[in-house]
Design a protein around this motif. Structure first.
Motif, mmCIF file in Angstrom:
data_model
loop_
_atom_site.group_PDB
_atom_site.id
_atom_site.type_symbol
_atom_site.label_atom_id
_atom_site.label_comp_id
_atom_site.label_asym_id
_atom_site.label_seq_id
_atom_site.Cartn_x
_atom_site.Cartn_y
_atom_site.Cartn_z
ATOM 1 N N LEU A 32 24.243 21.868 21.200
ATOM 2 C CA LEU A 32 23.907 23.212 21.685
ATOM 3 C C LEU A 32 23.215 24.046 20.615
ATOM 4 O O LEU A 32 22.634 25.084 20.912
ATOM 5 C CB LEU A 32 25.173 23.926 22.169
ATOM 6 N N ARG A 33 23.334 23.637 19.372
ATOM 7 C CA ARG A 33 22.616 24.244 18.247
ATOM 8 C C ARG A 33 22.901 25.747 18.122
ATOM 9 O O ARG A 33 22.005 26.548 17.844
ATOM 10 C CB ARG A 33 21.113 24.014 18.389
ATOM 11 N N ASN A 67 23.587 27.863 20.396
ATOM 12 C CA ASN A 67 23.229 28.661 21.564
ATOM 13 C C ASN A 67 24.446 28.850 22.474
ATOM 14 O O ASN A 67 25.356 28.016 22.499
ATOM 15 C CB ASN A 67 22.099 27.989 22.355
ATOM 16 N N GLN A 68 24.425 29.901 23.235
ATOM 17 C CA GLN A 68 25.525 30.198 24.145
ATOM 18 C C GLN A 68 25.565 29.232 25.312
ATOM 19 O O GLN A 68 26.621 28.942 25.862
ATOM 20 C CB GLN A 68 25.391 31.644 24.661
ATOM 21 N N ILE A 107 23.021 25.935 27.627
ATOM 22 C CA ILE A 107 21.799 25.171 27.901
ATOM 23 C C ILE A 107 21.641 25.129 29.413
ATOM 24 O O ILE A 107 22.531 24.662 30.122
ATOM 25 C CB ILE A 107 21.855 23.733 27.354
ATOM 26 N N TYR A 117 31.550 32.851 22.179
ATOM 27 C CA TYR A 117 30.459 32.295 22.988
ATOM 28 C C TYR A 117 30.656 32.561 24.480
ATOM 29 O O TYR A 117 29.861 32.112 25.293
ATOM 30 C CB TYR A 117 30.364 30.778 22.788
ATOM 31 N N HIS A 157 13.064 24.031 19.445
ATOM 32 C CA HIS A 157 13.890 22.835 19.538
ATOM 33 C C HIS A 157 12.967 21.618 19.608
ATOM 34 O O HIS A 157 11.852 21.721 20.132
ATOM 35 C CB HIS A 157 14.772 22.847 20.801
ATOM 36 N N SER A 196 11.423 26.474 27.948
ATOM 37 C CA SER A 196 12.630 26.934 27.258
ATOM 38 C C SER A 196 12.754 26.357 25.848
ATOM 39 O O SER A 196 13.615 26.783 25.086
ATOM 40 C CB SER A 196 13.868 26.559 28.079
ATOM 41 N N ASP A 229 17.944 30.162 14.972
ATOM 42 C CA ASP A 229 18.709 30.403 16.195
ATOM 43 C C ASP A 229 19.574 31.646 16.017
ATOM 44 O O ASP A 229 20.118 31.871 14.970
ATOM 45 C CB ASP A 229 19.612 29.202 16.513
#
Length: 472
Positions: free
Chosen positions: A101-102, A104-105, A107, A150, A414, A457, A472
């Motif tokens: 998910l790197r 991020n909240q 995907i 998150y 990404h 995206s 990010d």
């Protein structure tokens, strides 16, 4: 196996799944010679439904082997290990899913063909469950507290209930992937699988011989004496059922009763229901399409006066039919002698493109003397009309915020590995030049000398000054 064959079988497998024929869907997916990561993922989901955990594990192994950044595949393999009571391996996979998910909240996999959003807080929820299952209650609580950072409003109650269970040192149920979802192939490619009859079957257009069905090559057919004064209605027009409509927007069917269409298709509406769905005919196939995706043709194929003018007879109502050659052909109808801005407004409305972005030409040649603009003598243009018909050519100069698309650049936030020959691969930080917008989710671009499509995206537009923070 060719890409087209793979695409066709992929679509057939998804169709079988949607009609609840799980065994047939799995059989079709297994028959594909070189599945991509998404097809392997679909196999694993079906085998999970069949409680075949060994086969599901192997399918998710292959999916991850094809795409090591596919977080949802790690998530599903983690569920598989959980059901097999292999908790340490399950924990490791959920941790890998969170890493993918790197930071991020979430995907959203919609752009890749899966209507599902993987939330970071739900992945951490499962990580906490596995830590608790292994007796690490403190780590379980830490992960749930981390999940609160998150969380979204919709997922808050799930995290709260899990925290209450952890404080009482009680286990809770994992968050699982829905059982009714699979990766679907790119809808644009699927639409192109439809066979198109560009020429159609030869039919008698006009004849005074009653019931003249001849459609080959032969000397002039004998005509009856004292034939009708006006030509009868063409047979080809009477053969077409329904009212002709132009498709304005792409429609991807979700059930076997619906019909795939793309902008520019001409369909014939047989019936319009009260629920705004229309029963249509396209390429000799019948199906349902949302009526608000259609626009009735301005030119009626059926005669309103029980007589049809032949191509040799000039129009008497002052209207001219202008056929426009674009990437697809279409026609507009307007009064003969209309000014330039009226003609451009009609074409602009058909293409859903601003008039300023349209270049109109007298012939297919792109020379300057063939261009029709606001300075052109429209009388000369209309003199080219014959029997109430005129043919022109046009091209579109696509712009975004007033800039040609070739001046729009993106930077990859990404990495993206292509799973299809038409896709564009790139690494994080690569610069991509925009060539065109395929739709709201997909773009076509140029990167490192390669051209292909990619999900919007995965990139972010570079500002005019060229500086962009990709962190990010």
């Amino acid at each position: 196996m060719s890409f087209v064959d793979t695409l066709r079988q992929w679509d057939e497998g998804v169709t079988a799944f949607e009609r609840q024929d799980l065994s047939e869907a799995l059989k079709i997916f297994l028959s594909i010679e070189d599945p991509n990561s998404k097809i392997y993922f679909n196999m694993g989901c079906l085998q999970l439904l069949n409680q075949d955990l060994e086969a599901a594990e192997k399918a998710f192994d292959c999916s991850i082997g094809k795409d090591e950044h596919l977080a949802i595949a790690f998530f599903q393999r983690g569920i598989t290990f959980y059901r097999k009571n292999r908790y340490e391996e399950s924990l490791a996979d959920f941790q890998k899913a969170f890493k993918a998910l790197r930071g991020n909240q979430l995907i959203d996999y919609k752009a890749l063909g899966l209507r599902y959003i993987l939330y970071a807080c739900e992945v951490l929820h499962n990580v906490a469950l596995l830590e608790a299952q292994l007796g690490n209650w403190e780590k379980a609580q830490e992960n749930l507290v981390k999940a609160l950072n998150y969380k979204t409003d919709a997922k808050l109650s799930v995290i709260d209930r899990a925290l209450q269970s952890i404080l009482k040192q009680k286990l809770f149920k994992p968050v699982e992937f829905p059982t009714k979802l699979l990766f679907k192939p790119n809808k644009h490619y699927v639409a192109e699988l439809e066979k198109k009859d560009y020429l159609g079957k030869a039919k008698v257009v006009s004849s005074v011989v009653p019931k003249d069905e001849f459609s080959g090559f032969a000397p002039l057919q004998p005509q009856v004496e004292d034939g009708p004064a006006c030509p009868k209605e063409p047979e080809v027009f009477r053969a077409l059922e329904g009212e002709p409509h132009t498709v304005l927007f792409e429609f991807v069917p979700e059930t076997s009763d619906e019909l795939a269409v793309v902008p520019g298709n001409i369909v014939f509406v047989l019936q319009k229901g009260a629920d705004n769905w229309a029963s249509v005919v396209f390429n000799e196939r019948r199906g349902l399409v949302p009526y608000n995706y259609l626009e009735r043709l301005e030119i009626s194929l059926a005669s309103k006066k029980n007589a049809v003018r032949t191509s040799e007879e000039p129009t008497t109502d002052g209207l001219c039919v202008v056929k426009i050659h674009y990437t697809f052909n279409f026609a507009v109808s307007l009064p003969l002698g209309s000014p330039y801005d009226v003609l451009m407004a009609k074409i602009s409305r058909k293409l859903n493109v601003p008039s300023a972005g349209i270049t109109l030409r007298l012939t297919a040649e792109t020379s300057a003397e063939n261009v029709i603009d606001e300075k052109a003598e429209m009388e000369e243009v209309w003199r080219r009309a014959s029997s109430g018909r005129l043919t022109l050519w046009c091209s579109v100069r696509e712009e975004i915020d007033g800039k040609p698309v070739s001046d729009v650049h993106f930077v990859a936030i990404h990495p993206y590995e292509s799973s299809n020959p038409e896709d564009l691969s790139f690494h994080e930080g690569d610069t991509i030049t925009l060539l065109s917008r395929v739709n709201q989710d997909w773009l076509e671009g140029l990167c490192n000398g390669n051209i292909g499509i990619f999900p919007s995206s995965f990139v972010r537009e570079v500002p005019v000054n060229g500086n962009l923070d990709t962190s990010d």
